[in-house]
Design a protein around this motif. Structure first.
Motif, PDB file in Angstrom:
ATOM      1  N   PHE B 164       0.495  -1.274  -0.549  1.00 46.04           N
ATOM      2  CA  PHE B 164      -0.298  -0.642  -0.381  1.00 46.04           C
ATOM      3  C   PHE B 164       0.872   1.193   0.141  1.00 46.04           C
ATOM      4  CE2 PHE B 164      -2.124   3.625   2.455  1.00 46.04           C
ATOM      5  CZ  PHE B 164      -3.335   3.358   1.524  1.00 46.04           C
ATOM      6  N   ARG B 167       2.217   2.080  -3.134  1.00 43.87           N
ATOM      7  CA  ARG B 167       1.586   1.977  -4.334  1.00 43.87           C
ATOM      8  C   ARG B 167       0.943   3.737  -4.114  1.00 43.87           C
ATOM      9  NH1 ARG B 167      -2.543  -0.692  -2.361  1.00 43.87           N
ATOM     10  NH2 ARG B 167      -2.053  -2.383  -2.859  1.00 43.87           N
ATOM     11  N   MET B 168       0.795   4.407  -3.012  1.00 44.24           N
ATOM     12  CA  MET B 168       0.526   5.469  -2.730  1.00 44.24           C
ATOM     13  C   MET B 168       2.534   6.573  -2.826  1.00 44.24           C
ATOM     14  SD  MET B 168      -2.309   6.165  -1.548  1.00 44.24           S
ATOM     15  CE  MET B 168      -2.281   4.649  -2.476  1.00 44.24           C
ATOM     16  N   LYS B 171       2.356   7.421  -6.649  1.00 41.43           N
ATOM     17  CA  LYS B 171       0.783   8.461  -7.082  1.00 41.43           C
ATOM     18  C   LYS B 171       1.726   9.325  -6.729  1.00 41.43           C
ATOM     19  CE  LYS B 171      -0.913   5.481 -10.076  1.00 41.43           C
ATOM     20  NZ  LYS B 171      -1.659   5.212 -11.112  1.00 41.43           N
ATOM     21  N   LYS B 173       1.844  10.697  -3.645  1.00 44.76           N
ATOM     22  CA  LYS B 173       1.021  10.558  -2.072  1.00 44.76           C
ATOM     23  C   LYS B 173       1.819  10.583  -0.411  1.00 44.76           C
ATOM     24  CE  LYS B 173      -3.468   9.573  -4.091  1.00 44.76           C
ATOM     25  NZ  LYS B 173      -5.291   9.357  -4.269  1.00 44.76           N
TER      26      LYS B 173
END
Lengths: 288, 200
Positions: B164, B167-168, B171, B173
């Motif tokens: 997770f 993934r963030m 992006k 984030k």
């Protein structure tokens, strides 16, 4: 159009996990000519984790008081923030004793109860309105969309601004921008599982799976939603749900403001469409 | 389950009704609309808010407060929206959870769920910064889950959130806004709010 300026309450994930919602909300309102003035030094609404209503009311009294001093109604893109702000607003308006108590704690908590808290979906459809929105649409969003409302748009009855069992505001917005809503009324108001994400991921994942698979089975190209916790569960956690449950979904999930922004002719990157966890490239090709 | 009438606590319903949100407990006439419409029952078949309410009305204090199902309500408000008696069931269950937490604090109950730990960790971020700091929340929660060991907590968290987090990060984030807490400037007033309204 009756509204030109609003106090804007971004909510905690606005600069991190839900940055695409923040970007698209700001871009859309700018395009529509509605000024959003950020609530100066806002604090967290308490989300779903602060369970004591008195603490929730006190936390939001501060946010409401700041907006009230600016003479503006407060608008937020988050369904949970909306619920907490508006339920606090109602409680404070009805309880002069509690307002006096807050005043006594700190002068900055003095709230007279003269404003309203609103959700962006409510402002878009009920203040700006379909006629005004239609007049600004320059592109057709030719997509099959599963409009997903989650919990706090139609519930609880005290703060709801749409039907509890078959809400329609997002459906209408999708159709207005040239999209088609897939049959989704059995699923659109289910909970995404978000509040149990950390403590009972098994239940949370099962809840989210139901929503995503229903959208897929209904033939949707994407799910549209209006809450960052729903976005977290259905988009950001979707690959984790697939891995954990051994399934394949691959369903793009976008904020309704991202879809509306495309229809208004705003650049995809300005709407944060490169920030969603599940790729949105395929759906972008369908915007003409 | 046989009900032992001599063990019933007739004051239990008043205890719940004195918590904000629990006021409408006695309005319930046991129609079961809450349970029939609850989306959780499709996943946890035994989940039954109607039963929790009836047991509360009867005064089955220990059975209610130690019921693990108290901690899996999603607060989705479907029951509250449909209840013909305005019991405000989502708020009521929250009130019962707070009674259970007080009981645990007094050393008379051990809550098996991690949810109170998570909620407290969340509250601590707000009390400290005025806004939610995700990393702080996760670190405090995992530390508590691992019996107070920061290191063990960090390990489990890394394992659970490795994919997770990556993934963030990809992006964009996981920048400074995610790594460090965003703080409200007027933390003095946030502190006053918590001093007045929080159990700590």
């Amino acid at each position: 159009m009756s509204v030109t300026k609003l106090a804007y309450y971004p909510g905690c994930p606005s600069e991190t996990t839900a940055m695409e919602q923040e970007m698209s909300t700001k871009a859309v309102f700018e395009k529509l000519g509605v000024e959003l003035v950020e609530v100066e030094d806002w604090n967290c609404c308490g989300a779903a984790e602060i369970e004591d209503p008195k603490l929730v009311h006190a936390l939001n009294a501060r946010n409401l008081a700041i907006a009230e001093r600016a003479g503006l109604d407060i608008v937020t893109p988050c369904s949970i923030c909306y619920y907490n702000l508006e339920r606090a607003n109602r409680a404070l308006q009805e309880d002069e004793g509690f307002r006096a108590k807050l005043r006594g704690i700190d002068p900055s908590l003095e709230y007279k109860g003269t404003i309203k808290a609103r959700h962006i979906l409510d402002i878009l459809m009920n203040e700006i309105g379909e006629a005004e929105l239609s007049s600004k649409v320059v592109k057709k969003v030719n997509l099959k969309v599963a409009p997903y409302y989650g919990c706090y748009i139609g519930r609880p009855p005290t703060t709801a601004f749409d039907d509890p069992d078959d809400p329609v505001l997002m459906d209408k917005l999708v159709e207005l921008i040239g999209g088609e809503c897939v049959p989704f009324s059995q699923t659109k108001t289910l909970c995404c599982g978000g509040p149990l994400m950390m403590t009972r991921a098994d239940i949370a994942f099962a809840m989210a799976r139901k929503v995503l698979e229903a959208a897929k089975n209904a033939g949707a190209d994407c799910v549209a939603l209006a809450c960052p916790l729903c976005g977290m569960m259905l988009d950001a956690k979707q690959p984790d749900i697939e891995a954990e449950l051994g399934i394949s979904i691959g369903m793009p999930v976008v904020y309704i403001t991202q879809l509306l922004g495309l229809a208004l002719g705003i650049e995809p990157n300005k709407l944060g469409l490169n920030k969603n966890a599940v790729e949105t490239k395929e759906i972008l090709g369908r915007v003409k | 389950m046989a009900i032992k009438t001599w063990e019933l606590d007739s004051g239990f319903k008043d205890e719940i009704m004195s918590e904000p949100g629990g006021e409408n407990l006695t309005k319930c006439f046991q129609c079961s609309t809450c349970t029939l419409g609850c989306p959780l029952t499709e996943i946890v078949a035994t989940y039954n808010p109607r039963k929790i309410i009836q047991m509360s009305l009867l005064g089955m204090r220990d059975e209610v407060l130690s019921n693990p199902d108290l901690w899996i309500c999603l607060i989705c408000q479907t029951c509250t929206a449909r209840c013909p008696q305005d019991v405000r069931i989502a708020d009521l269950l929250s009130a019962i959870r707070r009674v259970a937490e007080k009981e645990e604090k007094a050393g008379r109950l051990k809550i098996e769920s991690h949810r109170p730990l998570f909620d407290k960790a969340f509250e601590h971020q707000l009390a400290k910064y005025g806004r939610l700091y995700d990393m702080g929340l996760a670190m405090e929660y995992y530390k508590g889950k691992e019996g107070g060991s920061f290191f063990k907590g960090l390990l489990t968290m890394s394992k659970d959130y490795k994919d997770f987090g990556m993934r963030m990060f990809k992006k964009g984030k996981m920048g400074p806004k995610a790594m460090f807490p965003e703080k409200v400037k007027d933390r003095a007033v946030v502190k006053k709010i918590f001093a007045e309204f929080s159990e700590g």
